[in-house]
Design an enzyme around this catalytic site. Sequence first.
Site, short mmCIF file in Angstrom:
data_model
loop_
_atom_site.label_atom_id
_atom_site.label_comp_id
_atom_site.label_asym_id
_atom_site.label_seq_id
_atom_site.Cartn_x
_atom_site.Cartn_y
_atom_site.Cartn_z
N PHE A 156 0.91 -1.31 0.01
CA PHE A 156 0.03 -0.07 -0.09
C PHE A 156 0.61 1.28 -0.12
O PHE A 156 0.23 2.54 -0.17
CB PHE A 156 -0.85 0.13 1.29
N SER A 157 2.12 1.14 0.33
CA SER A 157 3.01 2.26 0.34
C SER A 157 2.96 3.11 -0.90
O SER A 157 2.92 4.62 -0.55
CB SER A 157 4.35 1.73 0.91
N THR B 236 10.95 -3.77 2.98
CA THR B 236 9.77 -4.64 3.63
C THR B 236 10.49 -6.12 3.48
O THR B 236 11.55 -6.38 2.93
CB THR B 236 8.59 -4.29 2.93
N LYS C 143 14.30 -6.47 5.87
CA LYS C 143 14.26 -5.52 6.91
C LYS C 143 15.66 -5.87 7.81
O LYS C 143 16.31 -4.94 8.36
CB LYS C 143 13.06 -5.85 7.80
N ASN D 64 13.24 -0.25 8.35
CA ASN D 64 12.20 -0.03 7.31
C ASN D 64 12.08 1.03 6.61
O ASN D 64 11.35 1.21 5.63
CB ASN D 64 10.75 -0.51 8.19
N ASP E 35 10.37 -19.15 23.01
CA ASP E 35 11.87 -18.36 23.09
C ASP E 35 11.96 -17.26 22.39
O ASP E 35 12.64 -16.42 22.47
CB ASP E 35 12.73 -19.65 22.34
#
Length: 285
Positions: free
Chosen positions: A23-24, A69, A73, A94, A161
């Site tokens: 969507f960026s 993304t 990252k 990011n 963990d």
Amino acid sequence: MVNTIRGDTKVLGVIGNPIEHSFSPQIHNTICKCLKLPYTYVPFHVMEENLQDAIKGLCALSVQGFNVTIPHKNSIMQYLNGVSEEARLIGAVNTVKNVAGKLYGYNTDGNGFIRSLKKYNVDVKGKNILILGAGGAARAVAVKMAIEQAKCITILNRTVDKAKEICEVINTHIVDIANSDVFSSENVSRYGQRVDIIVHTTPIGMYPNIEANPVEQLAFLKEDIVVCDLIYNPPKTVLLKETEKSGCLSINGWGMLIYQAVNAFEIWTGEKVSNDVIYQLYKLL
Ligand code: NAP
């Protein structure tokens, strides 16, 4: 939607694999258009084995900044000239800013989440928090909540963990307030009764599995608990529908996505994104 491209247009973008669902571009090009700034934002499909070449290319082309993304990252950090303290604690970048050929990494996810809560006048300072899940998004949110002076953070995860690992980072490097346990119905009820804010960070309930509910037993919920689901597709997950029935303020992940973008845009350009523009961004969903 994209601004007219001219000789002086500056380029921003996002790298990832896959990238088509992002969507960026829509969010950032709406900001550029609303603010009438000479920028455009494009998606770049970058395979894992091409990451280093892609970064060199972005630098050579004077791309001013880019988002990062999945799956880059973490791996991008080794190629950067500097990384913010927050991104280092989160263990992921990011947002990258190109300053005269030197690349600096940031993580705006946690900040985006906090700003999305502030829109509803929710402040995490002094609050008891329960986080469900311990993946990348949980880590960004948990680290930022600790920085913002949450009182206590409990993280429940299927693989305990991973939750422990996030707690160790928080307890060792920020403040000793985090603990972990297994993600089970019993534990959600047990810890959920004592918290102010619950943040669901697993993909359970996300499209296409929209009928799935990560927390079947919600009898413990009190109406003064704020429930956040980082999912924004669908805009209202089964979890949020159910928690709303209990009278809780229920917030989806669209605000986090918007504000992490706004924060990245502000880092790249130094421009402030006004509330009017943010209002337009909320309407994109
Ligand atoms: P991730 O790193 O893959 O982590 C996923 C987490 O969910 C892990 O803790 C995993 O547990 C848990 N999980 C997955 N399936 C599960 C199941 N069936 N039962 C119990 N636990 C399960 O993913 P992420 O990047 O953190 O993203 C998580 C969610 O947040 C996604 O829905 C994503 O769309 C959303 N998100 C939203 C934003 C936003 O801006 N709104 C930003 C980032 C992410 P294990 O450790 O045991 O595998």
